[in-house]
Motif scaffolding. Structure first.
Motif, PDB file in Angstrom:
ATOM      1  N   SER A 186     -12.554   3.710  -5.360  1.00  0.00           N
ATOM      2  CA  SER A 186     -12.342   2.776  -4.038  1.00  0.00           C
ATOM      3  C   SER A 186     -10.733   2.278  -3.875  1.00  0.00           C
ATOM      4  O   SER A 186     -10.281   2.235  -2.886  1.00  0.00           O
ATOM      5  CB  SER A 186     -13.202   1.420  -4.239  1.00  0.00           C
ATOM      6  OG  SER A 186     -14.628   2.153  -4.303  1.00  0.00           O
ATOM      7  N   ASN A 187     -10.095   2.013  -5.246  1.00  0.00           N
ATOM      8  CA  ASN A 187      -8.950   1.342  -5.134  1.00  0.00           C
ATOM      9  C   ASN A 187      -7.830   2.688  -4.623  1.00  0.00           C
ATOM     10  O   ASN A 187      -6.975   2.279  -3.910  1.00  0.00           O
ATOM     11  CB  ASN A 187      -8.409   1.130  -6.730  1.00  0.00           C
ATOM     12  CG  ASN A 187      -8.848  -0.211  -7.081  1.00  0.00           C
ATOM     13  OD1 ASN A 187      -9.388  -1.067  -6.081  1.00  0.00           O
ATOM     14  ND2 ASN A 187      -9.295  -0.457  -8.030  1.00  0.00           N
ATOM     15  N   LEU A 188      -8.285   3.832  -5.063  1.00  0.00           N
ATOM     16  CA  LEU A 188      -7.249   5.167  -4.774  1.00  0.00           C
ATOM     17  C   LEU A 188      -7.184   5.245  -3.287  1.00  0.00           C
ATOM     18  O   LEU A 188      -6.067   5.428  -2.537  1.00  0.00           O
ATOM     19  CB  LEU A 188      -7.356   6.208  -5.490  1.00  0.00           C
ATOM     20  CG  LEU A 188      -7.092   6.066  -6.909  1.00  0.00           C
ATOM     21  CD1 LEU A 188      -7.268   7.611  -7.831  1.00  0.00           C
ATOM     22  CD2 LEU A 188      -5.703   5.957  -7.084  1.00  0.00           C
ATOM     23  N   LYS A 189      -8.331   4.938  -2.701  1.00  0.00           N
ATOM     24  CA  LYS A 189      -8.609   5.036  -1.394  1.00  0.00           C
ATOM     25  C   LYS A 189      -7.831   3.985  -0.450  1.00  0.00           C
ATOM     26  O   LYS A 189      -6.997   4.394   0.638  1.00  0.00           O
ATOM     27  CB  LYS A 189     -10.180   5.048  -0.970  1.00  0.00           C
ATOM     28  CG  LYS A 189     -10.372   5.374   0.614  1.00  0.00           C
ATOM     29  CD  LYS A 189      -9.742   6.509   1.203  1.00  0.00           C
ATOM     30  CE  LYS A 189      -9.930   6.542   2.655  1.00  0.00           C
ATOM     31  NZ  LYS A 189      -9.412   7.836   3.229  1.00  0.00           N
ATOM     32  N   ILE A 190      -7.795   2.846  -0.959  1.00  0.00           N
ATOM     33  CA  ILE A 190      -7.350   1.755  -0.358  1.00  0.00           C
ATOM     34  C   ILE A 190      -5.756   1.723  -0.312  1.00  0.00           C
ATOM     35  O   ILE A 190      -4.913   1.671   0.698  1.00  0.00           O
ATOM     36  CB  ILE A 190      -7.796   0.068  -0.813  1.00  0.00           C
ATOM     37  CG1 ILE A 190      -9.140   0.207  -0.582  1.00  0.00           C
ATOM     38  CG2 ILE A 190      -6.872  -0.751  -0.249  1.00  0.00           C
ATOM     39  CD1 ILE A 190      -9.951  -1.153  -1.227  1.00  0.00           C
ATOM     40  N   VAL A 191      -5.321   2.182  -1.410  1.00  0.00           N
ATOM     41  CA  VAL A 191      -3.894   2.458  -1.749  1.00  0.00           C
ATOM     42  C   VAL A 191      -3.337   3.622  -0.738  1.00  0.00           C
ATOM     43  O   VAL A 191      -2.222   3.396  -0.466  1.00  0.00           O
ATOM     44  CB  VAL A 191      -3.518   2.804  -3.230  1.00  0.00           C
ATOM     45  CG1 VAL A 191      -2.038   3.265  -3.343  1.00  0.00           C
ATOM     46  CG2 VAL A 191      -3.727   1.569  -3.951  1.00  0.00           C
ATOM     47  N   GLU A 192      -3.983   4.555  -0.685  1.00  0.00           N
ATOM     48  CA  GLU A 192      -3.872   5.462   0.335  1.00  0.00           C
ATOM     49  C   GLU A 192      -3.737   5.096   1.739  1.00  0.00           C
ATOM     50  O   GLU A 192      -2.661   5.378   2.507  1.00  0.00           O
ATOM     51  CB  GLU A 192      -5.003   6.655   0.358  1.00  0.00           C
ATOM     52  CG  GLU A 192      -4.819   7.998   0.854  1.00  0.00           C
ATOM     53  CD  GLU A 192      -6.037   8.891   1.117  1.00  0.00           C
ATOM     54  OE1 GLU A 192      -6.477   9.092   2.149  1.00  0.00           O
ATOM     55  OE2 GLU A 192      -6.465   9.392  -0.037  1.00  0.00           O
ATOM     56  N   LEU A 193      -4.468   4.083   2.141  1.00  0.00           N
ATOM     57  CA  LEU A 193      -4.229   3.388   3.373  1.00  0.00           C
ATOM     58  C   LEU A 193      -3.105   2.517   3.385  1.00  0.00           C
ATOM     59  O   LEU A 193      -2.158   2.409   4.678  1.00  0.00           O
ATOM     60  CB  LEU A 193      -5.402   2.603   3.706  1.00  0.00           C
ATOM     61  CG  LEU A 193      -6.729   3.130   3.907  1.00  0.00           C
ATOM     62  CD1 LEU A 193      -8.129   2.245   4.260  1.00  0.00           C
ATOM     63  CD2 LEU A 193      -6.782   4.565   4.742  1.00  0.00           C
ATOM     64  N   TRP A 194      -2.769   2.018   2.037  1.00  0.00           N
ATOM     65  CA  TRP A 194      -1.494   1.337   2.367  1.00  0.00           C
ATOM     66  C   TRP A 194      -0.194   2.102   2.584  1.00  0.00           C
ATOM     67  O   TRP A 194       0.698   1.869   3.409  1.00  0.00           O
ATOM     68  CB  TRP A 194      -1.265   0.521   0.675  1.00  0.00           C
ATOM     69  CG  TRP A 194      -1.760  -0.832   0.764  1.00  0.00           C
ATOM     70  CD1 TRP A 194      -2.902  -1.225  -0.214  1.00  0.00           C
ATOM     71  CD2 TRP A 194      -1.474  -2.171   1.387  1.00  0.00           C
ATOM     72  NE1 TRP A 194      -3.023  -2.612  -0.081  1.00  0.00           N
ATOM     73  CE2 TRP A 194      -2.351  -3.246   0.989  1.00  0.00           C
ATOM     74  CE3 TRP A 194      -0.592  -2.275   2.330  1.00  0.00           C
ATOM     75  CZ2 TRP A 194      -2.300  -4.353   1.362  1.00  0.00           C
ATOM     76  CZ3 TRP A 194      -0.512  -3.840   2.780  1.00  0.00           C
ATOM     77  CH2 TRP A 194      -1.266  -4.657   2.308  1.00  0.00           C
ATOM     78  N   HIS A 195      -0.215   3.334   1.897  1.00  0.00           N
ATOM     79  CA  HIS A 195       0.852   4.249   1.915  1.00  0.00           C
ATOM     80  C   HIS A 195       0.878   4.730   3.388  1.00  0.00           C
ATOM     81  O   HIS A 195       2.040   5.024   3.886  1.00  0.00           O
ATOM     82  CB  HIS A 195       0.716   5.283   0.733  1.00  0.00           C
ATOM     83  CG  HIS A 195       0.885   4.718  -0.367  1.00  0.00           C
ATOM     84  ND1 HIS A 195       0.921   5.689  -1.577  1.00  0.00           N
ATOM     85  CD2 HIS A 195       1.469   3.589  -0.740  1.00  0.00           C
ATOM     86  CE1 HIS A 195       1.068   4.668  -2.624  1.00  0.00           C
ATOM     87  NE2 HIS A 195       1.615   3.727  -2.057  1.00  0.00           N
ATOM     88  N   SER A 235       9.387   2.631   2.457  1.00  0.00           N
ATOM     89  CA  SER A 235       8.934   3.400   1.381  1.00  0.00           C
ATOM     90  C   SER A 235       7.463   2.967   0.813  1.00  0.00           C
ATOM     91  O   SER A 235       7.415   1.936   0.893  1.00  0.00           O
ATOM     92  CB  SER A 235      10.013   3.212   0.390  1.00  0.00           C
ATOM     93  OG  SER A 235       9.826   3.565  -0.995  1.00  0.00           O
ATOM     94  N   THR A 236       6.991   4.148   0.520  1.00  0.00           N
ATOM     95  CA  THR A 236       5.536   3.884  -0.150  1.00  0.00           C
ATOM     96  C   THR A 236       5.652   3.025  -1.646  1.00  0.00           C
ATOM     97  O   THR A 236       4.856   2.800  -2.294  1.00  0.00           O
ATOM     98  CB  THR A 236       4.790   5.099  -0.302  1.00  0.00           C
ATOM     99  OG1 THR A 236       5.596   6.146  -1.326  1.00  0.00           O
ATOM    100  CG2 THR A 236       4.380   5.775   1.023  1.00  0.00           C
ATOM    101  N   GLU A 237       7.077   3.086  -2.047  1.00  0.00           N
ATOM    102  CA  GLU A 237       7.319   2.351  -3.463  1.00  0.00           C
ATOM    103  C   GLU A 237       7.106   1.063  -3.046  1.00  0.00           C
ATOM    104  O   GLU A 237       6.898   0.361  -4.498  1.00  0.00           O
ATOM    105  CB  GLU A 237       8.918   2.714  -3.891  1.00  0.00           C
ATOM    106  CG  GLU A 237       9.048   4.025  -4.313  1.00  0.00           C
ATOM    107  CD  GLU A 237      10.306   3.977  -4.742  1.00  0.00           C
ATOM    108  OE1 GLU A 237      11.022   3.036  -4.929  1.00  0.00           O
ATOM    109  OE2 GLU A 237      11.057   4.867  -4.915  1.00  0.00           O
ATOM    110  N   TRP A 238       6.794   0.351  -1.996  1.00  0.00           N
ATOM    111  CA  TRP A 238       6.417  -1.262  -2.026  1.00  0.00           C
ATOM    112  C   TRP A 238       5.047  -1.538  -2.542  1.00  0.00           C
ATOM    113  O   TRP A 238       4.937  -2.426  -3.015  1.00  0.00           O
ATOM    114  CB  TRP A 238       6.554  -1.618  -0.394  1.00  0.00           C
ATOM    115  CG  TRP A 238       8.015  -1.769  -0.267  1.00  0.00           C
ATOM    116  CD1 TRP A 238       8.885  -1.088   0.399  1.00  0.00           C
ATOM    117  CD2 TRP A 238       8.912  -3.053  -0.312  1.00  0.00           C
ATOM    118  NE1 TRP A 238      10.125  -1.432   0.757  1.00  0.00           N
ATOM    119  CE2 TRP A 238       9.991  -2.849   0.193  1.00  0.00           C
ATOM    120  CE3 TRP A 238       8.478  -4.413  -0.819  1.00  0.00           C
ATOM    121  CZ2 TRP A 238      11.160  -4.008   0.179  1.00  0.00           C
ATOM    122  CZ3 TRP A 238       9.374  -5.230  -0.816  1.00  0.00           C
ATOM    123  CH2 TRP A 238      10.818  -5.175  -0.424  1.00  0.00           C
ATOM    124  N   VAL A 239       4.143  -0.695  -2.541  1.00  0.00           N
ATOM    125  CA  VAL A 239       2.939  -0.680  -3.106  1.00  0.00           C
ATOM    126  C   VAL A 239       2.390   0.483  -3.876  1.00  0.00           C
ATOM    127  O   VAL A 239       2.639   1.594  -3.514  1.00  0.00           O
ATOM    128  CB  VAL A 239       1.762  -0.810  -1.946  1.00  0.00           C
ATOM    129  CG1 VAL A 239       0.415  -0.895  -2.428  1.00  0.00           C
ATOM    130  CG2 VAL A 239       2.092  -1.947  -0.909  1.00  0.00           C
TER     131      VAL A 239
END
Length: 398
Positions: A135-144, A153-157
């Motif tokens: 679930s977390n990896l999916k949400i981080v994918e959305l953040w990116h 830059s995706t480095e922010w999250v």
């Protein structure tokens, strides 16, 4: 990475995140189901926190929309002084830099805490639990995705997919600069973080919240507030664990038995001190150590005290410093209780379940701090900043 993003850019990412969460709703629920299937189910509270359903996704979306609409917490002037010699001295809020959030089983934290840290101008390092990894990896994918679409830059999250040993080594010798760590979870997680961290830690401590039914209590209100605090969501830090009843309350034994029968309807395990146990035939507590415990379960301990002072002393001795409520129709009594009880949130005639950044008008929370530094209670957007002094001169020397 040191340059802070403009407020327009930060808001654009948050607004886009709200849209992406809606678009990926079905997908997110399916992925979360895999996390739930992989979870052993041994801890009911953990399982409740792990679930992502429609109402949780609605909450995540609302959190992003609210954050996007809030004022920028960075660069707010807090103090202004003009020195006799003409120096202009100003204190303004400033971003911390990089904030690490360590948490268990709650994918919604990946959205909400991440959003609060990002809106307040910080880079975020997310370290979630293994039980919610997919679930977390999916949400981080959305953040990116939201960051990339805004050419940021995706480095922010950043998501730190570390096991316990890797987390410990990162805390002790960070591979990048970390300015603040916020652990959200049980006492073991918090103790582990404090032991190994090399930078400041804001403690989101245990709940173990109390309701005190005083001599002047409206007993219907007392029943409703206790049932609400104990049964609506057992897995959260603002849930109720302990009840104290004033022995000066007329027919307190009658109220005690009514309370027992109400709690039993919800299958709550009830334990009592000597007087409560005797009055209700409820099992007696084994020892006083149980007064320290946060249950995160359908379990409650109820005791009898002889005065407001005794109630205050007992709460200050055993509570987690989170929330405490007095049920009384006497405002002077309530005020005295609220002033003397050493908790982050104190209530008169209301449920402890309201201790929450969203409910307090903060538009969500990063955590609920039981520390007194640097912020106590729900930590919202406006608390996730430090400060900086700006001094303007024209050649002054001292």
């Amino acid at each position: 990475m040191n340059t802070i993003l403009s407020i327009e850019k930060r808001n654009a990412v948050l607004s886009r995140m709200a849209v992406l969460l809606e678009q990926e709703r079905a997908n997110l629920k399916t992925i979360n189901q895999h996390d739930l299937n992989n979870y052993s189910g041994e801890d009911l509270a953990m399982e409740k926190r792990l679930l992502v359903d429609d109402s949780k996704i609605d909450g995540m979306i609302l959190s992003m929309q609210q954050l996007a609409s809030q004022e920028d917490p960075v660069g707010v002037e807090r103090f202004h002084f003009v020195h006799d010699n003409g120096l202009k001295i100003i204190n303004k809020t400033a971003a911390f830099g990089t904030i690490m959030i360590i948490y268990e089983s709650r994918p919604d934290v990946t959205v909400e805490a991440g959003g609060i840290a990002f809106k307040s101008g910080n880079k975020i390092l997310l370290k979630g639990g293994k039980e919610s990894l997919l679930s977390n990896l999916k949400i981080v994918e959305l953040w990116h995705q939201a960051l990339k679409e805004n050419t940021i830059s995706t480095e922010w999250v950043e998501y730190l997919n570390y096991n316990r040993a890797e987390t410990q080594s990162f805390l002790e010798k960070p591979t990048q600069k970390v300015d603040l760590i916020v652990p959200r979870g049980g006492e073991q997680l918090i103790a582990f973080t404090k032991k190994h961290a090399t930078c400041p830690v804001i403690v989101s401590g245990r709940g173990n919240n109390f309701v005190y039914v005083s001599q002047e209590a409206d007993l219907q209100k007392a029943l409703d507030i206790i049932i609400n605090g104990k049964t609506t969501n057992i897995g959260v830090c603002n849930a109720l664990d302990k009840v104290l009843i004033d022995s000066n309350l007329e027919n307190w034994q009658e109220f005690a038995n009514k309370l027992v029968s109400e709690l039993q309807k919800y299958k709550v395990e009830i334990l009592g001190d000597e007087r409560f146990s005797k009055a209700t035939n409820i099992p007696l507590i084994d020892n006083n150590e149980i007064w320290h415990e946060e249950f995160l379960n359908y379990k409650i301990v109820i005791g009898i005290v002889d005065s407001n002072e005794a109630a205050i002393a007992k709460i200050n001795k055993y509570s987690g410093g989170h929330s405490a409520s007095i049920i009384t129709d006497k405002n002077t009594v309530a005020q005295q209780f609220m002033d003397k009880v050493d908790c982050a949130a104190v209530y008169q005639n209301a449920s402890t379940r309201f201790t929450d950044g969203g409910q307090f008008g903060l538009g969500g929370e990063l955590a609920i701090s039981t520390d007194k530094l640097h912020q106590r209670g729900p930590i919202g957007l406006q608390h996730l900043v430090t400060n900086k002094w700006y001094i303007y001169g024209d050649g002054q020397v001292r």
